[in-house]
Write an enzyme that holds these catalytic residues in place. Structure first.
Site, PDB file in Angstrom:
ATOM      1  N   LYS A 204      22.917 116.516  98.453  1.00  0.00           N
ATOM      2  CA  LYS A 204      23.966 117.520  98.607  1.00  0.00           C
ATOM      3  C   LYS A 204      24.715 117.216  99.889  1.00  0.00           C
ATOM      4  O   LYS A 204      24.127 117.176 100.971  1.00  0.00           O
ATOM      5  CB  LYS A 204      23.349 118.915  98.658  1.00  0.00           C
ATOM      6  N   LYS A 257      25.759 116.494  94.448  1.00  0.00           N
ATOM      7  CA  LYS A 257      26.779 117.537  94.637  1.00  0.00           C
ATOM      8  C   LYS A 257      27.621 117.231  95.845  1.00  0.00           C
ATOM      9  O   LYS A 257      27.049 116.940  96.898  1.00  0.00           O
ATOM     10  CB  LYS A 257      26.044 118.859  94.837  1.00  0.00           C
TER      11      LYS A 257
END
Ligand code: PBG
Length: 331
Positions: A204, A257
């Site tokens: 992330k 992400k």
């Protein structure tokens, strides 16, 4: 002309579908749902047209709308009734996610994934407990380190167990604390939830594409930023290291992400690991297509479809996307 190779032969209408390498199905998609304990009616999210925060009482109705499109999985985000420095409403038995999860898993067939993080629940908006003495610091005196990694792990364990106890089908820790997958796996196993998988936000990034989500879930940090725990957008090899650690700690599925600016990372993880790879097509990726379409500059359905197809082509098995409901019926 004497051409041996004419790739165009396979691009005619009746053969194109037969040789297509990538497909997109409603069951590849996960729809984010926002449940708001402070709302008594649905509240549209301005920067994410078509999305809204719904009161707990409407969470079942909201998920039924998603299921009607053919999408079978949702990921829940909560806006609590109150916030404090520890984020204690994140693991409360009567917390917003726990209540909504109980209702949705009792009342529907949806596969319910819960996001396990603290940023929507802490009054300072960080994804964990602050190191002692840093509360209330303003950005004029921006600290280099703010979140106490190991103290946060205890909170994440409690959150995960409370979600599982409420009926969650899968837990997705998104705080980027080191060791969070192992801590959560251990806690779930100890409490009798060894069948509940962990889908880790393994890679992330500290991304500017989360802006609209932070409006939606009210989770922007009150000071500083998240770059000392989320990944540097400059790094791809480090993503493989992050993923390896999560796999060693028992992650069942791996999230990258954001999605579109990080397709190289999706592809690299796909090649190195055999776990399901999940790409999170984040709020900013959604908002920019919506905004361009609103101006009449892009055809929304076409660019959304092409985006998701590209994410799958890069190697994602699943896509968490705000376009899920819009696109699923046409797939
Ligand atoms: C919570 C969380 C965030 C997103 C998903 N889970 C926000 C953040 O890290 O700031 C972003 C999702 C999106 O932008 O669509 N940690």
């Amino acid at each position: 002309m004497d051409l041996t190779h004419r790739p165009r032969r396979l691009r005619r209408d009746r053969i194109r579908g037969l040789v297509s390498e990538t497909t997109l199905e409603p069951t590849d998609l996960v729809a984010p749902v926002f449940v708001d304990a402070t709302a008594d009616a649905r509240v549209p999210i301005e920067s994410m047209p078509g999305h809204e925060r719904v009161p707990i009482e409407e969470s079942v109705a909201r998920v039924e709308e998603v299921l009607a499109t053919g999408v079978e999985a949702v990921i829940l985000f909560g806006i609590p009734e109150s916030k404090d420095p520890e984020g204690s409403r994140a693991w409360a038995d009567d917390g917003v996610i726990q209540e909504a999860t109980r209702r949705i898993t009792d009342g529907t067939d949806a596969y319910v994934i819960t996001d396990a993080c603290l940023c929507e629940y802490t009054d300072h908006g960080h994804c964990g407990h602050l190191e002692a003495g840093l509360e209330g610091r303003s950005h004029e005196h921006e600290p280099t380190t703010t979140v106490d990694n190991d103290a946060t792990l205890d909170a994440l364990e409690r959150i995960a167990v409370s979600h599982a106890a409420a009926g969650a089908d899968m837990i997705a820790p998104s705080g980027m604390m080191d060791g969070q997958v192992g801590a959560i796996r251990g806690a779930l196993d100890r409490e009798g939830f060894s069948d509940i998988p962990v889908m880790s936000y393994a890679a992330k990034y500290e991304s500017a594409f989360y802006g609209p989500f932070r409006d939606a879930a009210d989770g922007a940090p009150a000071f500083g930023d998240r770059r000392h725990y989320q990944m540097d957008p400059a790094n791809a090899r480090e993503a493989l290291r992050e993923v390896r650690l999560d796999v060693e700690q028992g992650a069942d599925a791996l999230i990258v992400k954001p999605a579109l600016p990080y397709l190289d990372v999706v592809g690299a993880i796909r090649r190195e690991f055999d776990h399901p790879v999940v790409a999170y097509n984040v709020s900013g990726e959604y908002a920019m297509l919506q905004a361009a379409a609103e101006k009449g500059w892009l055809d929304l359905d076409a660019v959304a479809h092409e985006s998701l197809l590209s994410i799958k082509r890069a190697g994602a098995d699943l896509i968490i996307t705000y376009f899920a409901e819009e696109l699923a019926p046409g797939l």
